[in-house]
Scaffold this active site. Structure first.
Site, short mmCIF file in Angstrom:
data_model
loop_
_atom_site.label_atom_id
_atom_site.label_comp_id
_atom_site.label_asym_id
_atom_site.label_seq_id
_atom_site.Cartn_x
_atom_site.Cartn_y
_atom_site.Cartn_z
N SER A 1 -1.85 2.17 0.28
CA SER A 1 -1.39 0.80 0.12
C SER A 1 -2.53 -0.06 -0.42
CB SER A 1 -0.83 0.28 1.44
OG SER A 1 -0.07 -0.88 1.24
N LYS B 1 -5.35 0.76 -3.43
CA LYS B 1 -5.90 -0.06 -4.51
C LYS B 1 -7.43 0.05 -4.52
CE LYS B 1 -2.48 -3.69 -3.39
NZ LYS B 1 -1.30 -3.32 -4.15
N GLN C 1 6.24 -5.54 -6.81
CA GLN C 1 5.50 -6.75 -6.46
C GLN C 1 4.99 -7.43 -7.72
OE1 GLN C 1 1.95 -6.27 -4.07
NE2 GLN C 1 1.98 -8.41 -3.41
N GLU D 1 -1.60 -12.94 -2.81
CA GLU D 1 -1.46 -12.47 -1.43
C GLU D 1 -2.81 -12.38 -0.73
OE1 GLU D 1 0.02 -8.60 1.15
OE2 GLU D 1 0.64 -8.78 -0.93
N TRP E 1 9.03 -2.24 -4.04
CA TRP E 1 7.86 -3.11 -4.08
C TRP E 1 6.61 -2.41 -4.60
CZ3 TRP E 1 7.80 -8.23 -3.62
CH2 TRP E 1 6.63 -8.90 -3.27
N HIS F 1 6.47 4.24 4.38
CA HIS F 1 5.24 3.82 3.72
C HIS F 1 4.02 4.48 4.35
CE1 HIS F 1 2.66 1.45 1.27
NE2 HIS F 1 2.27 0.60 2.21
#
Length: 544
Positions: free
Chosen positions: A237, A241, A279, A287, A331, A368
């Site tokens: 998640s 990144k 997203q 965010e 997303w 997830h």
């Protein structure tokens, strides 16, 4: 919805290193001879953080918009890359453009020191009169070390039981200690911002990648008695990144494994606005301060960017890369992730390393960041190949049927086959330069190969060696090196070669992707840490 999809993380920024691997090695050796041992030790691991550091890159003030994926093989001046030596500097161009527009700078600090124990890594960083520190915990597998290691973002990445089961250590990295989330862009917090200021324009993802590089610095300085300087990185998640950026911006990372990274991660920036439910870029920017401040100019117009994430994938080539995606949560933008993987895979193919990249989103479990049975075998294969030098990589592109991508719709460029060459066309070929602690010989006249060892750095209890191999009048597709130490020197850890030792005798073989060298060309193919005094043995090279 963002907070229900992503867990928390941290920050960074950059300055290019002043030299290529051998030039940096000479500078460190000179520092050592001048009795600046602490400084030399700090430099020991960071010389190879970026192999194209000698490339002259000038970022233009503007560039044309392009709705399709930019050509990774076209340089800023409009000419096309045709050789691997040219790719080294093209990769530096992509790096500079990505820092300018997407992530923010990744500075190189003045010095890094620290320690490695069986349970902890401590990191102390000094730059321009400021200092900061942080730490990470270590979990060792069963067996006798030293072990390669995978740095796991926030304890939230690839299955740690599987990692440990391959005989690989786990380094649990808290990115929040280096760059805290939940802070405004004008008041960023953490170890990185302690050095470079709370108003730094560098985003959290680059800041945390800077922290990963500093951990690797300390591992490489430690002498390899507990952890080998053969390192992977993973996260899921928002941590995915971070792992993706860390692997792209530090060429010492042998294996990068981002998981479900979504917008701001692997997913192609130009594709995200066209993938329903993913997203939005504006959301990924606002965010958390993940991306650099400059990215605000592109959230509504990614076609104006001079780069895209397929080129960030390409920056990792030819090193190991295993991208894991989730097609069941809109997303996360798995179709855009697949597109970036396909585009980046073209760079791997051009370098003759197409098997070193894998992409997998064809899973049945939609939870997830779940531990997935479909990923266990390719995960093991990737770790064994790129961190232990055994077996074959998974070499698979497996897209979920509902989240496939079509690269042909997103490009007008073709993929060249890049010929082998020296790391930089702007410097004297390494085989023509003699450095302290290095043997030198001209390229072989026949169809064989020659090799030499350079002392990259030395400290009180050991040293780091860099190995160069030169092909003769014909290209080679693999190599075996042998030598006998003249004294008590012994290799304690190595990377990018399969090494065996028997007493003073050393045998090293290529690990596949670094075996091919074009006729008359030189490659800096692998390195090692050894005990004793730095020395350059006479090396025999036998082509495969």
């Amino acid at each position: 919805m963002a907070s229900s999809i992503d867990p928390p993380i941290s920050v960074i920024r950059h300055r290019l290193r002043f030299a290529l691997v051998l030039a940096a090695a000479c500078a460190v050796a000179a520092a050592f001879l001048a009795s600046h041992l602490d400084r030399a030790e700090a430099q020991a691991g960071i010389a190879s953080e970026w192999n194209g550091a000698d490339c002259a890159v000038t970022v233009p003030g503007s560039w044309p918009s392009n709705a399709q994926l930019p050509d990774p093989f076209t340089r800023i001046d409009g000419t096309r890359v045709t050789s691997q030596s040219q790719w080294e500097c093209r990769r530096s161009e992509i790096k500079a453009l990505a820092e300018r527009t997407v992530y923010g700078d990744k500075p190189q600090p003045d010095s890094v020191t620290g320690s490695v124990t069986s349970s902890r890594i401590t990191v102390n960083v000094n730059d321009d009169g400021r200092s900061t520190n942080f730490s990470a915990t270590v979990q060792l597998p069963s067996g006798t070390g030293p072990f390669p290691a995978v740095i796991v973002y926030g304890g939230f990445g690839a299955d740690t039981a599987t990692i440990l089961g391959t005989g690989t250590a786990v380094v649990n990295y808290d990115p929040g200690a280096v760059g805290a989330e939940g802070t405004p862009r004008n008041n960023k917090q953490g170890a990185f911002y302690n050095l470079y200021g709370a108003t730094s324009s560098t985003g959290v993802l680059m800041a945390q990648a800077w922290g990963v590089s500093r951990i690797i610095d300390v591992i490489e300085q430690s002498g390899g008695s507990i952890l080998k300087p053969a390192t992977g990185v993973t996260g899921c998640s928002r941590y995915g990144k971070g792992a993706f950026v860390a692997g792209a911006f530090d060429q010492r990372i042998a294996l990068t494994m981002p998981i479900e990274s979504g917008s701001g991660g692997v997913a192609a920036l130009r594709s995200i606005p066209q993938e329903s439910g993913s997203q939005p870029l504006s959301s990924a920017y606002s965010e958390q301060p993940w991306l650099g401040d400059a990215f605000s100019a592109y959230t509504a117009n990614p076609g104006a960017l001079p780069v895209d994430t397929h080129e960030i994938v390409g920056m990792i080539a030819p090193r190991g890369l295993f991208i894991m995606d989730n097609p069941h949560i809109e997303w996360l933008g798995a179709r855009s992730g697949a597109l970036a993987a396909l585009g980046g895979a073209e760079v791997y193919k051009a370098l003759g390393a197409g098997s070193n990249i894998s992409y997998h989103s064809n899973t049945s479990n939609g939870t997830h960041c779940a531990t997935r049975t479909e990923w266990k075998t390719p995960l093991q294969q990737s770790i064994n190949r790129f961190l232990h030098g055994t077996g074959a990589p998974p070499a698979t592109i497996s897209m979920h049927p509902n989240k496939t991508a079509n690269l042909a719709q997103w490009r007008t460029w073709t993929t060249p086959t890049l010929t082998a060459g020296n790391p930089s066309e702007t410097t004297t070929p390494p085989e023509q330069t003699t450095n302290p602690g290095e043997t030198s010989s001209p390229p072989p006249a026949g169809t064989g190969c020659t090799a030499k060892v350079a002392v990259a750095s030395q400290w009180e209890s050991g040293w780091q060696g860099s190995v160069q191999i030169t092909a003769g009048s014909s290209a080679i597709n693999g190599w075996t090196l042998t030598w006998t130490w003249p004294g008590s020197q012994r290799i304690t850890s190595s990377w990018n070669a399969a090494v065996t030792s028997s007493g003073a005798t050393v045998t090293a073989e290529d690990v596949g992707w670094n075996g091919a060298i074009a006729a008359g060309q030189t490659a800096t193919s692998w390195g090692f840490v050894a005990s004793g005094t730095g020395t350059a043995p006479a090396v025999t090279c036998t082509p495969a």
